[in-house]
Design a protein around this motif. Structure first.
Motif, PDB file in Angstrom:
ATOM      1  N   ASP A  38       0.846  -1.194   0.000  1.00  0.00           N
ATOM      2  CA  ASP A  38       0.000   0.000   0.000  1.00  0.00           C
ATOM      3  C   ASP A  38       0.881   1.243   0.000  1.00  0.00           C
ATOM      4  O   ASP A  38       1.224   1.776   1.063  1.00  0.00           O
ATOM      5  CB  ASP A  38      -0.926  -0.014   1.214  1.00  0.00           C
ATOM      6  CG  ASP A  38      -1.870   1.175   1.271  1.00  0.00           C
ATOM      7  OD1 ASP A  38      -1.859   2.013   0.336  1.00  0.00           O
ATOM      8  OD2 ASP A  38      -2.613   1.279   2.261  1.00  0.00           O
ATOM      9  N   LEU A  39       1.257   1.693  -1.184  1.00  0.00           N
ATOM     10  CA  LEU A  39       2.189   2.815  -1.302  1.00  0.00           C
ATOM     11  C   LEU A  39       1.705   4.073  -0.602  1.00  0.00           C
ATOM     12  O   LEU A  39       2.416   4.650   0.221  1.00  0.00           O
ATOM     13  CB  LEU A  39       2.481   3.116  -2.779  1.00  0.00           C
ATOM     14  CG  LEU A  39       3.502   2.210  -3.445  1.00  0.00           C
ATOM     15  CD1 LEU A  39       3.483   2.396  -4.959  1.00  0.00           C
ATOM     16  CD2 LEU A  39       4.892   2.478  -2.902  1.00  0.00           C
ATOM     17  N   ILE A  43       3.565   5.451   2.696  1.00  0.00           N
ATOM     18  CA  ILE A  43       4.273   6.732   2.576  1.00  0.00           C
ATOM     19  C   ILE A  43       3.719   7.743   3.578  1.00  0.00           C
ATOM     20  O   ILE A  43       4.475   8.423   4.272  1.00  0.00           O
ATOM     21  CB  ILE A  43       4.202   7.271   1.136  1.00  0.00           C
ATOM     22  CG1 ILE A  43       5.061   6.407   0.210  1.00  0.00           C
ATOM     23  CG2 ILE A  43       4.640   8.734   1.072  1.00  0.00           C
ATOM     24  CD1 ILE A  43       4.897   6.712  -1.274  1.00  0.00           C
ATOM     25  N   ASN A  44       2.402   7.827   3.661  1.00  0.00           N
ATOM     26  CA  ASN A  44       1.793   8.743   4.638  1.00  0.00           C
ATOM     27  C   ASN A  44       2.202   8.378   6.060  1.00  0.00           C
ATOM     28  O   ASN A  44       2.503   9.245   6.875  1.00  0.00           O
ATOM     29  CB  ASN A  44       0.270   8.742   4.515  1.00  0.00           C
ATOM     30  CG  ASN A  44      -0.210   9.479   3.293  1.00  0.00           C
ATOM     31  OD1 ASN A  44       0.502  10.305   2.728  1.00  0.00           O
ATOM     32  ND2 ASN A  44      -1.416   9.181   2.860  1.00  0.00           N
ATOM     33  N   GLY A  45       2.228   7.071   6.348  1.00  0.00           N
ATOM     34  CA  GLY A  45       2.629   6.611   7.675  1.00  0.00           C
ATOM     35  C   GLY A  45       4.078   6.938   7.982  1.00  0.00           C
ATOM     36  O   GLY A  45       4.409   7.374   9.087  1.00  0.00           O
ATOM     37  N   GLU A  51       7.870  12.910  11.109  1.00  0.00           N
ATOM     38  CA  GLU A  51       7.526  14.213  11.675  1.00  0.00           C
ATOM     39  C   GLU A  51       7.217  14.134  13.167  1.00  0.00           C
ATOM     40  O   GLU A  51       7.453  15.081  13.910  1.00  0.00           O
ATOM     41  CB  GLU A  51       6.380  14.839  10.886  1.00  0.00           C
ATOM     42  CG  GLU A  51       6.829  15.248   9.491  1.00  0.00           C
ATOM     43  CD  GLU A  51       5.734  15.822   8.615  1.00  0.00           C
ATOM     44  OE1 GLU A  51       4.604  16.040   9.109  1.00  0.00           O
ATOM     45  OE2 GLU A  51       6.012  16.063   7.422  1.00  0.00           O
ATOM     46  N   ALA A  52       6.716  12.965  13.605  1.00  0.00           N
ATOM     47  CA  ALA A  52       6.407  12.781  15.028  1.00  0.00           C
ATOM     48  C   ALA A  52       7.632  12.346  15.829  1.00  0.00           C
ATOM     49  O   ALA A  52       7.598  12.347  17.058  1.00  0.00           O
ATOM     50  CB  ALA A  52       5.303  11.731  15.180  1.00  0.00           C
ATOM     51  N   GLY A  53       8.702  11.961  15.118  1.00  0.00           N
ATOM     52  CA  GLY A  53       9.927  11.572  15.807  1.00  0.00           C
ATOM     53  C   GLY A  53       9.989  10.127  16.229  1.00  0.00           C
ATOM     54  O   GLY A  53      10.770   9.776  17.119  1.00  0.00           O
ATOM     55  N   ASN A  54       9.196   9.254  15.601  1.00  0.00           N
ATOM     56  CA  ASN A  54       9.224   7.848  16.015  1.00  0.00           C
ATOM     57  C   ASN A  54       9.318   6.869  14.841  1.00  0.00           C
ATOM     58  O   ASN A  54       8.728   5.799  14.869  1.00  0.00           O
ATOM     59  CB  ASN A  54       8.030   7.527  16.917  1.00  0.00           C
ATOM     60  CG  ASN A  54       6.702   7.663  16.210  1.00  0.00           C
ATOM     61  OD1 ASN A  54       6.630   8.105  15.070  1.00  0.00           O
ATOM     62  ND2 ASN A  54       5.639   7.268  16.888  1.00  0.00           N
ATOM     63  N   HIS A  55      10.086   7.216  13.815  1.00  0.00           N
ATOM     64  CA  HIS A  55      10.302   6.296  12.703  1.00  0.00           C
ATOM     65  C   HIS A  55      11.173   5.133  13.198  1.00  0.00           C
ATOM     66  O   HIS A  55      12.108   5.353  13.969  1.00  0.00           O
ATOM     67  CB  HIS A  55      10.989   7.014  11.529  1.00  0.00           C
ATOM     68  CG  HIS A  55      10.949   6.244  10.262  1.00  0.00           C
ATOM     69  ND1 HIS A  55      11.864   5.271   9.966  1.00  0.00           N
ATOM     70  CD2 HIS A  55      10.090   6.291   9.212  1.00  0.00           C
ATOM     71  CE1 HIS A  55      11.585   4.753   8.784  1.00  0.00           C
ATOM     72  NE2 HIS A  55      10.505   5.352   8.306  1.00  0.00           N
ATOM     73  N   PRO A  56      10.903   3.905  12.762  1.00  0.00           N
ATOM     74  CA  PRO A  56      11.680   2.764  13.258  1.00  0.00           C
ATOM     75  C   PRO A  56      13.155   2.778  12.837  1.00  0.00           C
ATOM     76  O   PRO A  56      13.989   2.191  13.515  1.00  0.00           O
ATOM     77  CB  PRO A  56      10.961   1.547  12.668  1.00  0.00           C
ATOM     78  CG  PRO A  56      10.055   2.060  11.625  1.00  0.00           C
ATOM     79  CD  PRO A  56       9.791   3.497  11.917  1.00  0.00           C
ATOM     80  N   ASN A  57      13.497   3.460  11.751  1.00  0.00           N
ATOM     81  CA  ASN A  57      14.903   3.556  11.359  1.00  0.00           C
ATOM     82  C   ASN A  57      15.515   4.735  12.102  1.00  0.00           C
ATOM     83  O   ASN A  57      15.312   5.896  11.749  1.00  0.00           O
ATOM     84  CB  ASN A  57      15.035   3.731   9.845  1.00  0.00           C
ATOM     85  CG  ASN A  57      16.460   3.670   9.382  1.00  0.00           C
ATOM     86  OD1 ASN A  57      17.271   4.506   9.765  1.00  0.00           O
ATOM     87  ND2 ASN A  57      16.773   2.684   8.561  1.00  0.00           N
ATOM     88  N   ARG A  58      16.265   4.434  13.145  1.00  0.00           N
ATOM     89  CA  ARG A  58      16.798   5.462  14.049  1.00  0.00           C
ATOM     90  C   ARG A  58      17.743   6.432  13.342  1.00  0.00           C
ATOM     91  O   ARG A  58      17.736   7.628  13.619  1.00  0.00           O
ATOM     92  CB  ARG A  58      17.522   4.811  15.234  1.00  0.00           C
ATOM     93  CG  ARG A  58      16.601   3.968  16.091  1.00  0.00           C
ATOM     94  CD  ARG A  58      15.642   4.870  16.835  1.00  0.00           C
ATOM     95  NE  ARG A  58      14.717   4.065  17.613  1.00  0.00           N
ATOM     96  CZ  ARG A  58      13.445   4.355  17.756  1.00  0.00           C
ATOM     97  NH1 ARG A  58      12.938   5.411  17.174  1.00  0.00           N
ATOM     98  NH2 ARG A  58      12.664   3.591  18.473  1.00  0.00           N
ATOM     99  N   GLU A  59      18.582   5.920  12.447  1.00  0.00           N
ATOM    100  CA  GLU A  59      19.527   6.791  11.750  1.00  0.00           C
ATOM    101  C   GLU A  59      18.793   7.793  10.862  1.00  0.00           C
ATOM    102  O   GLU A  59      19.101   8.987  10.860  1.00  0.00           O
ATOM    103  CB  GLU A  59      20.484   5.939  10.906  1.00  0.00           C
ATOM    104  CG  GLU A  59      21.575   6.736  10.241  1.00  0.00           C
ATOM    105  CD  GLU A  59      22.507   5.878   9.407  1.00  0.00           C
ATOM    106  OE1 GLU A  59      23.433   6.460   8.826  1.00  0.00           O
ATOM    107  OE2 GLU A  59      22.312   4.656   9.321  1.00  0.00           O
ATOM    108  N   ILE A  74      10.470  12.273  -0.668  1.00  0.00           N
ATOM    109  CA  ILE A  74       9.860  10.951  -0.629  1.00  0.00           C
ATOM    110  C   ILE A  74       9.169  10.763  -1.970  1.00  0.00           C
ATOM    111  O   ILE A  74       8.352  11.595  -2.365  1.00  0.00           O
ATOM    112  CB  ILE A  74       8.841  10.826   0.522  1.00  0.00           C
ATOM    113  CG1 ILE A  74       9.531  11.087   1.869  1.00  0.00           C
ATOM    114  CG2 ILE A  74       8.182   9.456   0.498  1.00  0.00           C
ATOM    115  CD1 ILE A  74       8.590  11.119   3.058  1.00  0.00           C
ATOM    116  N   GLU A  75       9.517   9.683  -2.664  1.00  0.00           N
ATOM    117  CA  GLU A  75       8.917   9.459  -3.981  1.00  0.00           C
ATOM    118  C   GLU A  75       8.763   7.970  -4.261  1.00  0.00           C
ATOM    119  O   GLU A  75       9.459   7.142  -3.688  1.00  0.00           O
ATOM    120  CB  GLU A  75       9.754  10.122  -5.069  1.00  0.00           C
ATOM    121  CG  GLU A  75      11.167   9.583  -5.165  1.00  0.00           C
ATOM    122  CD  GLU A  75      12.027  10.340  -6.156  1.00  0.00           C
ATOM    123  OE1 GLU A  75      11.854  10.119  -7.361  1.00  0.00           O
ATOM    124  OE2 GLU A  75      12.871  11.129  -5.696  1.00  0.00           O
TER     125      GLU A  75
END
Length: 116
Positions: A38-39, A43-45, A51-59, A74-75
């Motif tokens: 589900d692109l 992508i929205n997630g 932006e919320a500061g909690n992406h699973p990729n820490r780097e 993002i594309e």
């Protein structure tokens, strides 16, 4: 009431775009790619998590926070089409293979990938 059932069935039968997307850093040329069924939703997630500061990729999250979203794009790299016979329902292997192909392309372009 029939119209409501009809709309629910149409929604259930909708097939989201699937494929590969990329988050590119313009600061250091690093890339994060992901395969998804589900692109738009993914992508929205991802954008929301960054932006919320909690992406699973820490780097990736650290660099997003340090350099700002204006230094990233993002594309969608490639859409994966559904099979015409419609008997196939699991596209996990196809997406994994497509992701591997894109990782190789990016490495050949001298881009560094964010590690999982």
């Amino acid at each position: 009431m029939d119209r409501k059932k009809e709309l629910k069935e149409q929604y259930r039968m909708m097939k989201p775009e699937m494929g590969i997307y990329i988050v590119r850093s313009h600061f250091n040329n690093k890339c994060f790619i992901e395969a998804t069924k589900d692109l738009k939703g993914t992508i929205n997630g991802s954008r929301f998590k960054l932006e919320a500061g909690n992406h699973p990729n820490r780097e990736l999250q650290k660099e997003w926070r340090e350099h700002g979203k204006e230094n990233f794009t993002i594309e969608i790299l490639e859409n994966l089409e559904y099979d015409k016979d419609e008997t196939k329902t699991d596209y996990t292997e196809d997406l994994t293979l497509l992701r591997m192909i894109w990782e190789e392309k990016l490495i050949k372009e001298d881009r560094e990938l964010y590690k999982k």
